[in-house]
Design a protein around this motif. Structure first.
Motif, mmCIF file in Angstrom:
data_model
loop_
_atom_site.group_PDB
_atom_site.id
_atom_site.type_symbol
_atom_site.label_atom_id
_atom_site.label_comp_id
_atom_site.label_asym_id
_atom_site.label_seq_id
_atom_site.Cartn_x
_atom_site.Cartn_y
_atom_site.Cartn_z
ATOM 1 N N TYR A 1 -14.176 12.293 -2.789
ATOM 2 C CA TYR A 1 -14.898 12.648 -4.015
ATOM 3 C C TYR A 1 -15.554 14.024 -3.930
ATOM 4 N N CYS B 1 0.840 -1.207 0.000
ATOM 5 C CA CYS B 1 0.000 0.000 0.000
ATOM 6 C C CYS B 1 0.872 1.252 0.000
ATOM 7 N N ALA B 2 1.938 1.236 0.797
ATOM 8 C CA ALA B 2 2.830 2.392 0.836
ATOM 9 C C ALA B 2 3.468 2.600 -0.532
ATOM 10 N N HIS C 1 -7.630 15.568 -9.039
ATOM 11 C CA HIS C 1 -8.590 14.534 -9.422
ATOM 12 C C HIS C 1 -8.605 13.450 -8.350
ATOM 13 N N ARG C 2 -9.604 12.600 -8.411
ATOM 14 C CA ARG C 2 -9.757 11.513 -7.441
ATOM 15 C C ARG C 2 -9.684 10.184 -8.165
ATOM 16 N N ILE C 3 -8.956 9.217 -7.554
ATOM 17 C CA ILE C 3 -8.955 7.853 -8.089
ATOM 18 C C ILE C 3 -9.373 6.900 -6.970
ATOM 19 N N GLY C 4 -9.672 5.678 -7.329
ATOM 20 C CA GLY C 4 -10.093 4.719 -6.305
ATOM 21 C C GLY C 4 -10.433 3.367 -6.902
ATOM 22 N N GLY D 1 0.978 4.266 -2.647
ATOM 23 C CA GLY D 1 0.875 5.676 -2.273
ATOM 24 C C GLY D 1 2.041 6.475 -2.842
ATOM 25 N N VAL E 1 -1.303 3.630 2.700
ATOM 26 C CA VAL E 1 -1.131 4.314 1.414
ATOM 27 C C VAL E 1 -0.627 5.736 1.658
ATOM 28 N N LEU F 1 -5.986 -3.102 -6.393
ATOM 29 C CA LEU F 1 -6.293 -1.670 -6.395
ATOM 30 C C LEU F 1 -5.419 -0.972 -7.430
ATOM 31 N N VAL G 1 -3.849 16.399 -0.334
ATOM 32 C CA VAL G 1 -4.299 15.092 -0.794
ATOM 33 C C VAL G 1 -5.142 14.466 0.309
ATOM 34 N N TYR H 1 -6.566 16.678 -4.732
ATOM 35 C CA TYR H 1 -6.171 15.329 -5.106
ATOM 36 C C TYR H 1 -6.769 14.386 -4.071
ATOM 37 N N GLY H 2 -7.207 13.238 -4.515
ATOM 38 C CA GLY H 2 -7.839 12.311 -3.578
ATOM 39 C C GLY H 2 -7.627 10.867 -3.998
ATOM 40 N N PHE H 3 -7.609 10.000 -2.998
ATOM 41 C CA PHE H 3 -7.394 8.569 -3.269
ATOM 42 C C PHE H 3 -8.331 7.773 -2.357
ATOM 43 N N HIS H 4 -9.338 7.177 -2.978
ATOM 44 C CA HIS H 4 -10.308 6.337 -2.277
ATOM 45 C C HIS H 4 -9.751 4.920 -2.377
ATOM 46 N N THR H 5 -9.028 4.483 -1.377
ATOM 47 C CA THR H 5 -8.258 3.241 -1.513
ATOM 48 C C THR H 5 -9.095 2.009 -1.191
ATOM 49 N N ILE H 6 -8.557 1.129 -0.382
ATOM 50 C CA ILE H 6 -9.298 -0.081 -0.008
ATOM 51 C C ILE H 6 -9.484 -0.096 1.500
ATOM 52 N N ARG I 1 -16.070 8.097 1.455
ATOM 53 C CA ARG I 1 -16.446 8.714 0.196
ATOM 54 C C ARG I 1 -15.976 10.170 0.138
#
Ligand SMILES: Cc1ncc(C[n+]2csc(CCOP(=O)(O)OP(=O)(O)O)c2C)c(N)n1
Ligand SMILES: Cc1ncc(C[n+]2csc(CCOP(=O)(O)OP(=O)(O)O)c2C)c(N)n1
Ligand code: SF4
Ligand code: SF4
Ligand SMILES: [Mg+2]
Ligand SMILES: [Mg+2]
Lengths: 621, 337, 337, 621
Positions: B62, A307-308, A471-474, A311, B79, A337, B49, B67-72, B59
């Protein structure tokens, strides 16, 4: 006289020397006896002498075994030759046994009429019992058929160090240098390289350096003076391609390759890892390369480690994680992911013997299907495998190249055999290495996180800190292009296709599979990963015998080289040796509907050349 | 990158995504507080971020135009740690829930706190698994009846702030979704902290765990049930500010000024205490016997993990030249003509 | 199953497996203590199960002639929880290391403690990863040089007992491999506890982290460096028992009786304190400023997780008949002729 | 008059009734409108009437969407028929749309000239905008070609409840009962079952019960009194095999099946789980069955959940864990431990759309290769898949039987479609269920932990508490028989073989694959898991059209039924529809070297019958 020990170098005694084209020596002793170091020294010296060589270390299981017992035996096999070789050899010609356990454990592998050098000082009641021996093999005639040389190694060492200031425990520990000195004499190698090395190693402990050097010389002189040996051996330099060489093992080649990939891409390396045999060495080595601006993160577990790395990759670093089978299993959810967010990531799996904890110090190739399929949903990933210690360097560079160019997580496969084994490496110049530079997206104009490159289908890498590209990712399914969350059925089908197609297109860039030998015919021996050496050696030998057999070796396991199917179709039979139950065979059969002769070996040990030669004969018979 | 203070407004941090929380969810209030505080920090928008795990709360990214990261599920701190190590120049905020960070993500949370990674962690505690539709969480009360505990949860709950302090947290705070100005203050303080800033935010899930914090959020009971921690001030509370907390031996107790006690008998709050003992005491003030403390429980300076790691690398770079050719060549080579 | 007290001896608990720890490893001493205490407990041998993870310490089950499960890295508490829930009649002991339980297994550890599962957890703390040959662990000191930290570990270490208390531990103790009689006493007490008994055992790894605890184990310094916690006794220590620990406000400090202080000025140890504050204070006594406390830091009664789960099941069984046909039929059926 | 609302039941008005052999109705509205419940009631009542039926619920994504928006639409489709059917139907004949968003989202699926019933009260500015509509479809003619019935549902409901004591929010919420009442009238169903159900459900809230019943009746009367509808429909009872029936969904069948397995084996059930869509329902349901002595453990994560199940199994319980793709990935390392220690364990994977978080509420079959291969080393495991909601019951019993008999962890596969879909079930009597009892080892005489049963190769199950059988197990490789740690190469190869052979031998016990239709010919449609219904429907239809096509369905994915290869060889072509990119196809091609016509669909949606029918036509054309 013959019992006195001189520690000053004297002239080589006049004895007949016999030329050999190759010889296989195995140093075996207790974990504490420093056999790995002894073998290592013999290896580097032989390298300097110009032989081709290949080594095979074999440690006891991770957990320490009691002194003098069979599980406690540690051994190091080295094969030196005056021509180019590909394996550490099937059976040793010479066995150096530092105690009874070592003799018992390793004897079965020795060549008939092979040479045995034993340290008689260790052949006492207690040690014989520990080795499970009722009587002393040195006396009960059980060593008939071998050329046995008995030496009171410990005593000799003590003598050599009479008056030395180092404590007696240390004195005793330096007896491996006595053995090394003997080996140097017997195989006509110079002492200087090891002397220099000892001086370097103990530069802050001159007394220790001196002691070891004295013992080393003593061993040499012992052979030189006593009548024990009536012959010396010589192995000439091999005719290797011209160039500068070094000796290297797989994990080092991998560690250096990662730093090289960082330099050639201009991206800082981020290595996230959690220690695990046999991968820990890579973490430890890279941690020593901080001056290259690399970051190593020893995480709380494998999941945090990957995970790191993800990131860090999101932040614009070259994100890498290393582990072995069980740890890879834990990483899979997070790797998936990375598949979904389409970020670069390189996962190195130094395979070991499974399933579960299995045999951690033993080698195996049985994680191929795991890395191909061990994720939920349709989750295609490129997979590359290194074929030898030095090949780890080139292969990891290629893995990083693909990951960066295609914005896709990539699996790099190695195994315990490749990781710990070593061989000479004609190392390249830094500037000859591939250029891995890529461009981050910086232009807000028309930016969409999932807008793809027409050729590679990769999405733009827009890192935090870049104005206007927020932007956002996931992990949720994304809409094609825009990259926002989408549950649209058609979009999901399209994105599933795109993720697969992106990986498939890598095939357009990879070199076609090369066939060595006739381009078509009765039999092709196909391999992947660490079986390369044994296969090459076996096929060469079979061909010398006049058998019609060719070989080919796969570095790319996903996607396959574009010409693979056609290559397979050109041969009546395809023999596929694997250190597993036939995992690549399954993939090939499914893909090409061609019957593959799977040749599995699941013993936690690499193939020896002879096994494959015999199989080739059987198939062609 | 240089930080020229840009003039930003709340709307700059609002994304175009339509918000998909239930009407009345406490998450809205927290989102608004964050969107209000960020522009005040004088940090360029692209430098923020937000990393989250999985859950309703997760959530969050969003809805932020950063900047954003919707991980697990559970892995956001891991992360974010990698991101912060690779990019110390970024302001990395983690948004997580009581399930995401206290259940599956518990290990990453305590290790992030232990290392003191430079992250701001906002834990939305609604004492329930919202996204999966109402199972009990590690912060749900013993005996709580939920979908997965029809006769009541058999689990003792975590005390999140006690756990954080046990893990060595250097910054620990608590606030409440609807206490907007208090929440904003806490967020500002978190933003300033160098290491891990761990903030528990009581958040009402009006669908699956409504009224969870009513006892302290209701106008009527608020003054009686809430203990506002203010640095340097005595621990006094109550409608009439007529009660306080004192230490009797090693025991905490409520004193009523009516009984002749006064503010001087009460403990004087010290959020900067080097050892975590005083802060830990506050985590043991539990209803109904005690008012619930909110505010900063601990704020002590300590080098962040990322700064220490960076220092090691810089030192190494200054100490040794880094020539790739040397590395490839290694200690011993030989030449074949 | 009924417990008729069988007469067992140490040898009954010794397995035929040859022990594969390094000569001089602290694990031998701990093994011996456990093999000495088990026979005293009046529990049939077949009722003991030892569950471990992966590590040198986790090899423990092979050397005990009981039921044993050498599971996977970090998961022993989870496996043991399932076993204890399914079989409350068993005495389930978990043997783990500082890497196994504090690193990869941290989450299972704190959740087991939170739930108060009826397990005895022995954590062999040698402040190193032994089995993988010497990388730093979450309990290694900041700056420690190891194979994986050539210029020193950048991590702040965990305070294992503080973490356990933060997670809500009902029984917490500490002992040392070579303090045999003290260790045996602690093990006996752990065996008696209904819920999770968490025991940290300082263990010397003479190969990869030798002398880690020398400062307190050496005969000379022992009395000065060790604080023996004894219920009801003042916190006094020192060769001449001439020093003590007192609470000054909310701060702990060492007082020297030479300066006119006496045992009466010192805190009187109370291992049964209902709140964890006093115990937490003890975890903050760190060298060199303070002596290291060993003994029982906390021992309070609380229903174990397994007993509560079992109670729910029994209650349900008494309340409702369990006919499989009814379950299969469900609420609504119809018949097709 | 037409605007007054009577809530007392009156005589059915004299209107022509039309007989239908089947009808598909979809109830659609906002998440808050209670459409799942409405559909559920219509389903049970139709079941009681004796129709065959099949349902397809479709919820919005986990996270709640704002009221009145498209993502917020929740729908429930039910197909009722007077003959036996296998799917919820391709396209609805009747759409009940409670708001504009529901109309917009579902309209595209409706049959040409289909019936639409809309709640006009919701067609205001705000809601039209939320649904992305510029103008009102009820007025702009965009519904031409459909039979539209507009009803002021909310107003009617309010009227019906004038004077009722329930608050207006509750009043409004009961409007779904009005819709249900209308549907009952339109399709000539009795009100009583729902009336009884409402009484049961709100037995502590009589006011609520009364209100809902009044609205239900009002809906029925509305149709009865007003002239809106000029025809009623009837669907006769289906000719189903005689017996007692109930309606059941996949997760319930699984939950009940687990309890049944516990009862029939005499072992207490231990279910370790961590909530995840779409598996949570199983945990929640089993948690309500404590009176059966079952233990549910809601763990801190998926790893703890499976580890606890393994621990319980070591203790002699029936250890089970449930999850979905991402959670399964996390469990793999521990599952591999179960493979190594050879303990019973059943892992249920309720598959959802991937990769990564994917589309959690959507269905997919893409975890087949993950469960087959997602572990390090050679780690074979049996894999079974349920083909329909009710089949989850039989299949889980079989999975438990294999796990207990062979001492091996077993994968049970279901998916979101099977888990949430429902169908009538001719449920068995408890005593007709298979006997799953096994014996624990108790005799110390000659006991060895890894001594194997000659037939099944399973090792003895010796649980703690048994005097004299004290032993240790673990994840390291074991010596054959004795079970102590072994690094012996030959032993590792043998144990690897034994673990594989044990799984392979299961094939000796499983029923041969049955072919429906000609036993050989031009085309076989093969399927596994949730595609059964669509395939059956499609093949039946194709055959009625006279096409030469047969079908077969696999429950056992590892090992395959012994006759599978031979079955495949009897057909020119094999068509394999899968809700993935061709995962079973890969396994079949590799195993039988037969070209399989893979028919993938990766849209997070099940196949509809028509898609397969068209494909069959195309292949046979
Ligand atoms: C690996 C994995 N396991 C389980 C889940 C299912 N899941 C999603 S969110 C969640 C819990 C959310 O609770 P919390 O963190 O408190 O967030 P909330 O919804 O309450 O804000 C679970 C169990 C998942 N998405 N991934
Ligand atoms: C999943 C997994 N990751 C990593 C490892 C490698 N590993 C085995 S033991 C260990 C750490 C052991 O440290 P500790 O728990 O302190 O035990 P010790 O050897 O010091 O007694 C590690 C990292 C493993 N076996 N499995
Ligand atoms: S379920 Fe609860 S937490 Fe989630 S959005 Fe709705 S109210 Fe908020
Ligand atoms: S490595 Fe250390 S902990 Fe492991 S057995 Fe040796 S001394 Fe003990
Ligand atoms: Mg929550
Ligand atoms: Mg340790």
């Amino acid at each position: 006289m013959s019992e006195s020990v001189s520690t000053v170098e004297s002239q080589p005694r006049e004895v007949p020397t016999e030329k050999l084209d190759e010889v296989v020596i195995r140093f075996a002793g207790d974990s504490g006896d420093g056999m790995q170091l002894t073998g290592g020294q013999f290896t580097s010296t032989s390298a300097l002498v110009g032989n081709d060589l290949s080594t095979l270390p074999d440690f006891p299981a991770e957990i320490r075994a009691p002194q003098g017992t069979l599980p406690g035996v540690s051994s190091f096999q080295v094969r030196i030759a005056d021509y180019d070789i590909h394996t550490p050899g099937d059976a040793p010609d010479v066995l150096v046994a530092m105690n009874p356990a070592a003799l018992v454990k390793e004897l079965k592998d020795l060549q008939p009429n092979g040479v045995i050098i034993v340290n008689t000082d260790e052949f006492n009641e207690r040690n014989l019992k520990k080795a499970g021996l009722a009587s002393n093999p040195l006396e009960n005639g059980s060593l008939q058929g071998y050329r046995v040389y008995t030496v009171a190694l410990t005593t000799m060492t003590r003598r050599a160090l009479e008056g030395s200031e180092v404590d007696s425990k240390t004195q005793e520990r330096s007896k491996n240098m006595f053995a090394l000195g003997m080996a140097y004499w017997l195989f006509s190698r110079p002492l200087e390289p090891s002397v220099r090395w000892l001086e370097r190693r103990f530069k802050d402990k001159p007394a220790l350096a001196d002691a070891n050097i004295r013992v080393l010389r003593a061993g040499w002189n012992y052979c030189n003076i006593t009548e024990a040996f009536q012959v010396r051996y010589e192995v000439d330099r091999a005719q290797l391609p011209a160039g500068s060489y070094r000796n290297i093992n797989g994990n080092s080649a991998l560690a250096i390759g990662l730093v090289a990939a960082s330099r050639r891409s201009g991206l800082p390396l981020f290595l996230g890892a959690y220690p695990i045999t046999p991968a820990s060495g890579v973490l430890e080595e890279v941690a020593a390369y901080k001056h290259f601006g690399v970051t190593t993160f020893q995480a709380e577990d494998e999941i945090a480690a990957v995970c790191a790395a993800i990131g860090a990759s999101f932040g614009g670093a070259l994100g890498v994680t290393i582990s072995s089978g069980p740890g890879i299993a834990l990483k899979m959810e997070a790797i998936n992911l990375a598949v979904m967010v389409e970020l670069p990531l390189v996962i190195c799996n130094i395979q070991r013997s499974g399933p579960s904890t299995g045999m951690p110090t033993k080698t195996e190739q049985a994680d191929l299907l795991q890395v191909m399929f061990g994720r939920n949903g349709e989750s295609p990933m490129p997979v590359l495998a290194a074929s030898s210690p030095k090949d780890c360097f080139e292969t990891i560079l290629e893995a990083c190249r693909i990951s960066l160019r295609y914005m896709v997580p990539v699996f790099f496969l190695s195994d315990g055999y490749v990781a710990n084994g070593s061989e000479p490496w004609r190392f390249p110049k830094a500037e000859e290495l591939p250029d891995l530079r890529i461009d981050f997206r910086t232009d807000p104009e028309g930016f969409l996180p999932y807008l793809r490159d027409e050729e590679t289908l990769s999405r733009p890498w827009a890192i935090p800190g870049t104005p206007g590209l927020e932007h956002r990712i996931g992990g949720l399914e994304k809409s094609d292009g825009k990259g926002s969350i989408s549950y649209d059925p058609a979009n999901h089908e399209r994105m599933t296709f795109l993720r697969a197609e992106k990986v498939a297109r890598i095939a357009n860039e990879i070199p076609p599979l090369e066939v060595v030998g006739e381009p078509e015919g009765r039999l092709l021996v196909l391999g992947w990963g660490s079986t390369a050496g044994a296969i090459t050696g076996a096929v060469n030998l079979a061909r010398r015998e006049g058998l019609s057999v060719s070989r080919a070796h796969l570095r790319y396991l996903n996607p396959f080289p574009p010409n693979l199917g056609e290559v397979l179709s050109r041969f009546d039979q395809v023999l596929l040796p694997e250190i597993n139950s036939g995992q690549l065979a399954l993939l090939l059969r499914a893909r090409y509907l061609k019957d593959i002769l799977s040749f599995p070996k699941v013993q936690g040990k690499p193939f020896v050349r002879q096994e494959i030669v015999d199989k080739i004969r059987e198939v062609l018979a | 990158m240089t930080t020229e203070a840009p003039v930003l407004a709340k709307k700059d941090f609002q994304s175009d995504q339509e918000i998909r929380w239930c009407p009345g969810c406490g998450d809205y209030a927290i989102l608004s507080a964050v969107q209000t505080v960020f522009p005040e920090l004088g940090i360029p928008k692209e430098r923020f971020v937000i990393v989250s795990g999985i859950g309703c709360s997760s959530r969050f990214p969003y809805y932020m135009n950063t900047y954003g990261f919707h991980t697990i599920h559970g892995r956001a701190p891991a992360v974010a740690t990698g991101l912060k190590l690779a990019r110390p120049d970024l302001q990395v905020w983690v948004v997580t829930g009581d399930g995401d960070s206290m259940s599956i993500g518990g290990n990453h949370l305590i290790h992030t706190i232990r290392r003191n990674v430079g992250l701001k962690i906002l834990m939305f505690n609604n004492r329930i698994y919202g996204l999966t539709k109402g199972q009990y969480s590690p912060t749900s009360e013993l005996g709580k009846k939920t979908k997965s505990s029809p006769v009541g949860s058999p689990d003792y709950p975590f005390n999140p702030l006690a756990l954080a302090l046990g893990a060595g947290a250097t910054f620990v705070a608590r606030s409440v979704d609807i206490f907007q100005s208090h929440l904003r203050d806490v967020l500002r303080r978190a933003a300033q902290h160098e290491g891990t800033a761990y903030v528990e935010i009581y958040q009402n899930c009006n669908i699956f765990n409504d009224h969870a914090f009513e006892y302290m959020t209701e106008k009527e009971s608020r003054q009686e049930q809430v203990l506002y921690l203010e640095h340097g001030k005595p621990l006094v509370f109550g409608d009439q500010r007529d009660k306080g907390i004192r230490l009797n031996g090693t025991r905490l107790e409520v004193v009523h000024f009516a009984d002749g006690f006064g503010p001087d008998d009460c403990l004087v709050w010290d959020e900067e205490r080097e050892d975590p003992i005083f802060a830990f005491m506050m985590t043991q003030l539990l209803p109904p016997a005690f008012p619930t403390p909110i505010g900063i429980l601990r704020s002590v300076p300590a080098a962040s993990y990322d700064s220490r790691v960076l220092a090691q690398i810089t030192a190494a770079q200054e100490a040794r030249p880094a020539r790739l050719d040397d590395l490839i060549r290694g200690p011993e080579t030989w030449v074949v003509e």
